[in-house]
Design a protein around this motif. Structure first.
Motif, PDB file in Angstrom:
ATOM      1  N   GLN A 182       0.833  -1.194   0.000  1.00 27.17           N
ATOM      2  CA  GLN A 182       0.000   0.000   0.000  1.00 27.17           C
ATOM      3  C   GLN A 182       0.871   1.250   0.000  1.00 27.17           C
ATOM      4  O   GLN A 182       1.888   1.313   0.696  1.00 27.17           O
ATOM      5  N   LYS A 183       0.475   2.222  -0.775  1.00 32.21           N
ATOM      6  CA  LYS A 183       1.210   3.474  -0.828  1.00 32.21           C
ATOM      7  C   LYS A 183       1.002   4.250   0.467  1.00 32.21           C
ATOM      8  O   LYS A 183      -0.023   4.116   1.121  1.00 32.21           O
ATOM      9  N   VAL A 184       1.978   5.078   0.815  1.00 35.23           N
ATOM     10  CA  VAL A 184       1.888   5.886   2.028  1.00 35.23           C
ATOM     11  C   VAL A 184       1.903   7.382   1.720  1.00 35.23           C
ATOM     12  O   VAL A 184       1.729   8.202   2.610  1.00 35.23           O
ATOM     13  N   TYR A 185       2.101   7.731   0.442  1.00 38.58           N
ATOM     14  CA  TYR A 185       2.192   9.141   0.036  1.00 38.58           C
ATOM     15  C   TYR A 185       1.487   9.330  -1.297  1.00 38.58           C
ATOM     16  O   TYR A 185       1.567   8.475  -2.184  1.00 38.58           O
ATOM     17  N   ALA A 186       0.769  10.437  -1.421  1.00 41.97           N
ATOM     18  CA  ALA A 186       0.117  10.784  -2.687  1.00 41.97           C
ATOM     19  C   ALA A 186       0.358  12.270  -2.955  1.00 41.97           C
ATOM     20  O   ALA A 186       0.064  13.111  -2.102  1.00 41.97           O
ATOM     21  N   PRO A 187       0.877  12.633  -4.120  1.00 40.72           N
ATOM     22  CA  PRO A 187       1.098  14.041  -4.443  1.00 40.72           C
ATOM     23  C   PRO A 187      -0.210  14.778  -4.700  1.00 40.72           C
ATOM     24  O   PRO A 187      -1.232  14.163  -5.002  1.00 40.72           O
ATOM     25  N   ASN A 188      -0.171  16.093  -4.557  1.00 40.65           N
ATOM     26  CA  ASN A 188      -1.342  16.921  -4.882  1.00 40.65           C
ATOM     27  C   ASN A 188      -1.838  16.564  -6.277  1.00 40.65           C
ATOM     28  O   ASN A 188      -1.049  16.330  -7.176  1.00 40.65           O
ATOM     29  N   GLY A 189      -3.157  16.503  -6.441  1.00 35.67           N
ATOM     30  CA  GLY A 189      -3.750  16.216  -7.740  1.00 35.67           C
ATOM     31  C   GLY A 189      -3.984  14.749  -8.001  1.00 35.67           C
ATOM     32  O   GLY A 189      -4.585  14.397  -9.009  1.00 35.67           O
ATOM     33  N   SER A 190      -3.533  13.877  -7.102  1.00 28.43           N
ATOM     34  CA  SER A 190      -3.737  12.437  -7.286  1.00 28.43           C
ATOM     35  C   SER A 190      -5.209  12.080  -7.129  1.00 28.43           C
ATOM     36  O   SER A 190      -5.896  12.608  -6.264  1.00 28.43           O
ATOM     37  N   ASP A 191      -5.691  11.181  -7.974  1.00 27.06           N
ATOM     38  CA  ASP A 191      -7.040  10.640  -7.823  1.00 27.06           C
ATOM     39  C   ASP A 191      -6.985   9.615  -6.702  1.00 27.06           C
ATOM     40  O   ASP A 191      -6.188   8.688  -6.752  1.00 27.06           O
ATOM     41  N   VAL A 192      -7.828   9.787  -5.681  1.00 24.39           N
ATOM     42  CA  VAL A 192      -7.788   8.918  -4.510  1.00 24.39           C
ATOM     43  C   VAL A 192      -9.178   8.447  -4.118  1.00 24.39           C
ATOM     44  O   VAL A 192     -10.184   9.012  -4.534  1.00 24.39           O
ATOM     45  N   SER A 193      -9.211   7.419  -3.292  1.00 24.65           N
ATOM     46  CA  SER A 193     -10.474   6.939  -2.741  1.00 24.65           C
ATOM     47  C   SER A 193     -10.804   7.738  -1.490  1.00 24.65           C
ATOM     48  O   SER A 193      -9.975   8.507  -0.978  1.00 24.65           O
ATOM     49  N   ALA A 194     -12.019   7.543  -0.979  1.00 24.12           N
ATOM     50  CA  ALA A 194     -12.412   8.187   0.271  1.00 24.12           C
ATOM     51  C   ALA A 194     -11.439   7.764   1.367  1.00 24.12           C
ATOM     52  O   ALA A 194     -10.970   6.632   1.403  1.00 24.12           O
ATOM     53  N   GLY A 195     -11.098   8.685   2.253  1.00 35.04           N
ATOM     54  CA  GLY A 195     -10.182   8.373   3.337  1.00 35.04           C
ATOM     55  C   GLY A 195      -9.722   9.631   4.036  1.00 35.04           C
ATOM     56  O   GLY A 195     -10.231  10.727   3.802  1.00 35.04           O
ATOM     57  N   THR A 196      -8.735   9.471   4.890  1.00 31.08           N
ATOM     58  CA  THR A 196      -8.157  10.582   5.637  1.00 31.08           C
ATOM     59  C   THR A 196      -6.696  10.715   5.240  1.00 31.08           C
ATOM     60  O   THR A 196      -5.973   9.721   5.161  1.00 31.08           O
ATOM     61  N   TYR A 197      -6.283  11.936   5.019  1.00 31.22           N
ATOM     62  CA  TYR A 197      -4.937  12.237   4.549  1.00 31.22           C
ATOM     63  C   TYR A 197      -4.342  13.342   5.412  1.00 31.22           C
ATOM     64  O   TYR A 197      -5.056  14.186   5.936  1.00 31.22           O
ATOM     65  N   GLU A 198      -3.021  13.334   5.567  1.00 36.12           N
ATOM     66  CA  GLU A 198      -2.321  14.335   6.369  1.00 36.12           C
ATOM     67  C   GLU A 198      -1.274  15.011   5.497  1.00 36.12           C
ATOM     68  O   GLU A 198      -0.504  14.333   4.805  1.00 36.12           O
ATOM     69  N   CYS A 199      -1.244  16.335   5.533  1.00 35.20           N
ATOM     70  CA  CYS A 199      -0.266  17.079   4.748  1.00 35.20           C
ATOM     71  C   CYS A 199       1.136  16.619   5.133  1.00 35.20           C
ATOM     72  O   CYS A 199       1.489  16.578   6.321  1.00 35.20           O
ATOM     73  N   ALA A 200       1.940  16.268   4.144  1.00 33.08           N
ATOM     74  CA  ALA A 200       3.298  15.796   4.387  1.00 33.08           C
ATOM     75  C   ALA A 200       4.209  16.907   4.900  1.00 33.08           C
ATOM     76  O   ALA A 200       5.265  16.628   5.456  1.00 33.08           O
ATOM     77  N   ASP A 201       3.783  18.156   4.752  1.00 34.44           N
ATOM     78  CA  ASP A 201       4.613  19.278   5.181  1.00 34.44           C
ATOM     79  C   ASP A 201       4.234  19.834   6.555  1.00 34.44           C
ATOM     80  O   ASP A 201       5.101  20.126   7.360  1.00 34.44           O
ATOM     81  N   CYS A 202       2.932  19.981   6.827  1.00 35.47           N
ATOM     82  CA  CYS A 202       2.534  20.658   8.067  1.00 35.47           C
ATOM     83  C   CYS A 202       1.652  19.824   8.994  1.00 35.47           C
ATOM     84  O   CYS A 202       1.376  20.233  10.115  1.00 35.47           O
ATOM     85  N   GLY A 203       1.162  18.671   8.536  1.00 34.63           N
ATOM     86  CA  GLY A 203       0.345  17.820   9.393  1.00 34.63           C
ATOM     87  C   GLY A 203      -1.145  18.095   9.357  1.00 34.63           C
ATOM     88  O   GLY A 203      -1.906  17.425  10.048  1.00 34.63           O
ATOM     89  N   TYR A 204      -1.591  19.038   8.533  1.00 39.21           N
ATOM     90  CA  TYR A 204      -3.023  19.332   8.404  1.00 39.21           C
ATOM     91  C   TYR A 204      -3.755  18.077   7.938  1.00 39.21           C
ATOM     92  O   TYR A 204      -3.315  17.416   7.002  1.00 39.21           O
ATOM     93  N   GLU A 205      -4.867  17.724   8.619  1.00 43.59           N
ATOM     94  CA  GLU A 205      -5.634  16.545   8.223  1.00 43.59           C
ATOM     95  C   GLU A 205      -6.790  16.921   7.307  1.00 43.59           C
ATOM     96  O   GLU A 205      -7.475  17.909   7.533  1.00 43.59           O
ATOM     97  N   TYR A 206      -6.987  16.099   6.279  1.00 47.50           N
ATOM     98  CA  TYR A 206      -8.027  16.308   5.276  1.00 47.50           C
ATOM     99  C   TYR A 206      -8.789  15.000   5.106  1.00 47.50           C
ATOM    100  O   TYR A 206      -8.180  13.946   4.911  1.00 47.50           O
ATOM    101  N   SER A 207     -10.121  15.070   5.221  1.00 51.50           N
ATOM    102  CA  SER A 207     -10.959  13.892   4.991  1.00 51.50           C
ATOM    103  C   SER A 207     -11.669  14.046   3.666  1.00 51.50           C
ATOM    104  O   SER A 207     -12.288  15.072   3.389  1.00 51.50           O
ATOM    105  N   ASN A 208     -11.574  13.008   2.862  1.00 53.74           N
ATOM    106  CA  ASN A 208     -12.159  12.988   1.532  1.00 53.74           C
ATOM    107  C   ASN A 208     -13.268  11.948   1.547  1.00 53.74           C
ATOM    108  O   ASN A 208     -13.018  10.777   1.775  1.00 53.74           O
ATOM    109  N   GLN A 209     -14.519  12.378   1.343  1.00 57.89           N
ATOM    110  CA  GLN A 209     -15.651  11.464   1.434  1.00 57.89           C
ATOM    111  C   GLN A 209     -15.978  10.757   0.127  1.00 57.89           C
ATOM    112  O   GLN A 209     -16.736   9.817   0.109  1.00 57.89           O
TER     113      GLN A 209
END
Length: 70
Positions: free
Chosen positions: A2-29
């Motif tokens: 399983q991948k652990v990193y996705a660059p900006n603009g990547s097509d992704v499934s629903a889930g929770t992601y954390e900014c690799a630079d500042c730690g901001y959490e983003y939930s994608n439904q």
């Protein structure tokens, strides 16, 4: 594996992601492209991507969103 990193603009499934630079959490439904971090203007962001906390991450059909040729 399983991948652990996705660059900006990547097509992704629903889930929770954390900014690799500042730690901001983003939930994608729903499946969509990952946006840039909303805090990128407040602090230096050099990795410009997201750590995958849950979800499938970068879709196989779009592994490198910055490459052309689609």
């Amino acid at each position: 594996m399983q991948k652990v990193y996705a660059p900006n603009g990547s097509d992704v499934s629903a889930g929770t992601y954390e900014c690799a630079d500042c730690g901001y959490e983003y939930s994608n439904q729903s499946k969509k492209s990952l946006p840039p971090c909303p805090q990128r203007l407040d602090s230096v962001h050099v990795q410009n991507g997201w750590k995958i906390l849950s979800g499938q991450g970068d879709a196989v059909e779009d592994p490198y969103p910055t490459k052309s040729g689609k």
